[in-house]
Design a protein around this motif. Sequence first.
Motif, PDB file in Angstrom:
ATOM      1  N   ALA A   1      13.809  -7.509   4.359  1.00  0.00           N
ATOM      2  CA  ALA A   1      13.675  -6.592   5.484  1.00  0.00           C
ATOM      3  C   ALA A   1      12.606  -5.541   5.243  1.00  0.00           C
ATOM      4  CB  ALA A   1      15.012  -5.905   5.748  1.00  0.00           C
ATOM      5  N   GLY A   2      11.969  -5.570   4.060  1.00  0.00           N
ATOM      6  CA  GLY A   2      10.914  -4.593   3.807  1.00  0.00           C
ATOM      7  C   GLY A   2      11.420  -3.222   3.415  1.00  0.00           C
ATOM      8  N   LEU A   3      12.527  -3.183   2.665  1.00  0.00           N
ATOM      9  CA  LEU A   3      13.019  -1.906   2.148  1.00  0.00           C
ATOM     10  C   LEU A   3      12.904  -1.944   0.629  1.00  0.00           C
ATOM     11  CD1 LEU A   3      16.237  -1.851   4.304  1.00  0.00           C
ATOM     12  CD2 LEU A   3      14.472  -0.109   4.418  1.00  0.00           C
TER      13      LEU A   3
ATOM     14  N   TRP B   1       6.249  -1.007   2.362  1.00  0.00           N
ATOM     15  CA  TRP B   1       6.195  -2.291   3.050  1.00  0.00           C
ATOM     16  C   TRP B   1       5.556  -2.178   4.430  1.00  0.00           C
ATOM     17  CZ3 TRP B   1       5.860  -6.493   0.743  1.00  0.00           C
ATOM     18  CH2 TRP B   1       6.612  -6.789  -0.396  1.00  0.00           C
TER      19      TRP B   1
END
Lengths: 480, 480
Positions: free
Chosen positions: A297-299, A319
């Motif tokens: 999720a780009g965390l 991200w």
Amino acid sequence: MTVVDKKQPTDRLQDNLSQVQRLIERQRLVEELVHRQDMPRHDLVETLVHKQNLTELQQKLAQLHPADIAYILESLPLEDRMLVWDLVRAEHDGDILLEVSDAVRESLIESMDKDELVAAVGELDADELADLAPDLPRQVVYEVMGSLDEEEREQLQSALSYEEGQVGALMDFELVKIRADVTCEVVLRYLRRFDELPDHTDKIFVVDEGEHLKGVLSIRKLLVSDPEALVGAVMATDVVTFHPEEDAEEAALAFERYDLITAPVVDTQGKLIGRLTVDEMVDVIREESESDVLNLAGLKEEEDLFAPVINSVRNRWAWLAVNLGTAFVASRVIGAFEGSIQKIVALAALMPIVAGIGGNSGNQTITMIVRALAMGQLQRGQAVRLWRKELGVSIINGIVWGSALGVLAWALYSSMALGLVMMAAMTLNLMLAATMGVFIPLTMERFGRDPAVGSSVMITACTDSGGFFIFLGLATLFLL
Amino acid sequence: MTVVDKKQPTDRLQDNLSQVQRLIERQRLVEELVHRQDMPRHDLVETLVHKQNLTELQQKLAQLHPADIAYILESLPLEDRMLVWDLVRAEHDGDILLEVSDAVRESLIESMDKDELVAAVGELDADELADLAPDLPRQVVYEVMGSLDEEEREQLQSALSYEEGQVGALMDFELVKIRADVTCEVVLRYLRRFDELPDHTDKIFVVDEGEHLKGVLSIRKLLVSDPEALVGAVMATDVVTFHPEEDAEEAALAFERYDLITAPVVDTQGKLIGRLTVDEMVDVIREESESDVLNLAGLKEEEDLFAPVINSVRNRWAWLAVNLGTAFVASRVIGAFEGSIQKIVALAALMPIVAGIGGNSGNQTITMIVRALAMGQLQRGQAVRLWRKELGVSIINGIVWGSALGVLAWALYSSMALGLVMMAAMTLNLMLAATMGVFIPLTMERFGRDPAVGSSVMITACTDSGGFFIFLGLATLFLL
């Protein structure tokens, strides 16, 4: 004799949380009242109410398991969290710090002064202390170290010498050791001398005079064995052992595979130096899977739900920046075909479909490959076979979905040529997605990188820029 | 006395796999030779080599743990897998079927006839049989059921009566039960009468004459207690218990929270009916996290890496179709603004950036919320507070990244107005992403849906169509 509580653990947990929340609300109300009418004659009554309320809250908290308090702390907004944290009995502080999530732990440690921290973590075992050490102010670690006895200090230093993610950083030192030449009867008598056996003790380690592991005697076996039997005769010698440098995730997979509860950690000479327990392994499995989801999720890491806005921005910007970069590249690809778009504006409306489906399909492939790599199920020699299979899937999908959309495009824009370009571009982009979906993770693995980190972003970058290029390129060639 | 194997489990696993692969390759070679020169006088020698090779492979397999064989089966392409499967000793078939992944299990079961299957699963415990039952031909289940004694049949029926994902479907029936009014000495003597204690036994269940759970006596406690002490005096009464209808994922969270190894399952009257063990809970945690990752990537379920292409197409088409649908909607949104794009073709190049960043940011928000919901850390009353926080994050991101891209757009296309529209559109789309990122999962949870399934697709659909609409709409209003 009290009766067993029949309430389910999750309900009990929620009940505790709502009780605490109710008490906090009441407390806030009292505080507001005190604040509003600061007439001196009310002082006494209000202070009494105030105190009584806090005492009730404190009593409630005192009954709870440290893990339950950790849950409550994680579920409360910052100011309420601090109220609760101040009321928790100091002797449990260390255990609670171990239980809470990293982000919440930070907020709790920030609120404590040096002496409180030293008192809180001073009670912990060496391995637990090692877990917390990276989050503690250095001064606190030194002070606590000074108060340890020599054996504990050695253990702490040993635990600190391994990196996060290594078995050595997760092992503990609560070993029950026996010799092979004693009888089970003797072992039982020896065990009875303990006040308490270490947590999760399901087996006893059998060592020689040099501390070399010779086997393990499971408690289950001990209990059903003839008391006269020698340990050496009933112990198991096919033991799953770990080395401290080993990867914790692989150890967790072995625990899962062989249904282990505890397992010995030995050095290269076979000397017993620690043990792993299933509860630590469960945490490893949980953390590993969480970091996979967070990465997808780009965390960067787990967030404290109630952290200030700025913390969240910091956790997410890296991200986002990468994605912005790849989106900009894709935008320039489109920019190169502005002339074509100006002539056939339908291309602008259709191009995101080609790019989007490529991205979805590529992510499907890459997720499968990353999972197979993580489970050790994929040998490098099989790459070509897999690639052929994925190409097959993408060609079928390209023809099926490409034709469907080709027909739609034809119907919408009354151009059969446009429909054909649409279909060809979709098939080609799906083939690109399959190819990159196989080779990106395998290449990352080859160069020693974790294929779970960033491979989703990379495949999307390929299929976006690639999809726009293929579709607009074909259109420019055949439609203009 | 053999020495403890010092090799690490993962290396040992890989070694086993390569040994088996080597033997299979040799076998294939022999087969090819036999096939090529079918002169009768060679027959005998070749048949001998053939047999010898297979015997070696069989011996190798016979030494391995069922979980290791499962791993090998999962790592082998179909035809090799079947070769190995045929050589595995029949008595382990059932255990191996339990260990392999669903997709591989299917391929193995397909290759067996009814009698083989009955023989393979006939040896299993009732709870294990219940695990396999859904994958077995109905006729096999009936036949095995007929051979069970009454108690086992009842257990099987009870286990089958619960849905997947409920505690009842995971519990086993290997209970060691004692009364509270006996001494520890008596318990120890009673245990010694067992040939073997059930796996993972870390506690004994204390029940009354009506089988109601009164407490648990942990083995650790038993071993250090005075032999004369009564069970009722040393047992623990604050027991974490589960109900069979309870959600298995919540039970797994409780196991994690309280570091449990086994736990009793009781009915509503408090009668002991089964137990949960940590190895099953580890599987639940693993499966849960896998299904999260698979869902995020748009896969219905785990795939057999070596399954035929058509199986993969089937596993993936549903999510692709949904994505295609949402991409088509987004495409129509763009279609509505074709006039504007025709006038300012730069819009076509810039619009994917606005949509893409919105999608990324929305996925960050939604992942956090879905995780917090899964861990039970998010109460509905906190939605507004969270929404405000996410809006804050999105406004900061919008202004920072929006200005950066606005300046780039201005520089590229020499139009400050275009840059300003870009910045405004990015900020608005990020705010949309934050809003939908909070409310999609909360709404799904409210209506009893699993927020992990499909929420990523929904947010991307919103930010794509929304992003195109906002950007092209603003451009049409202010730039034309």
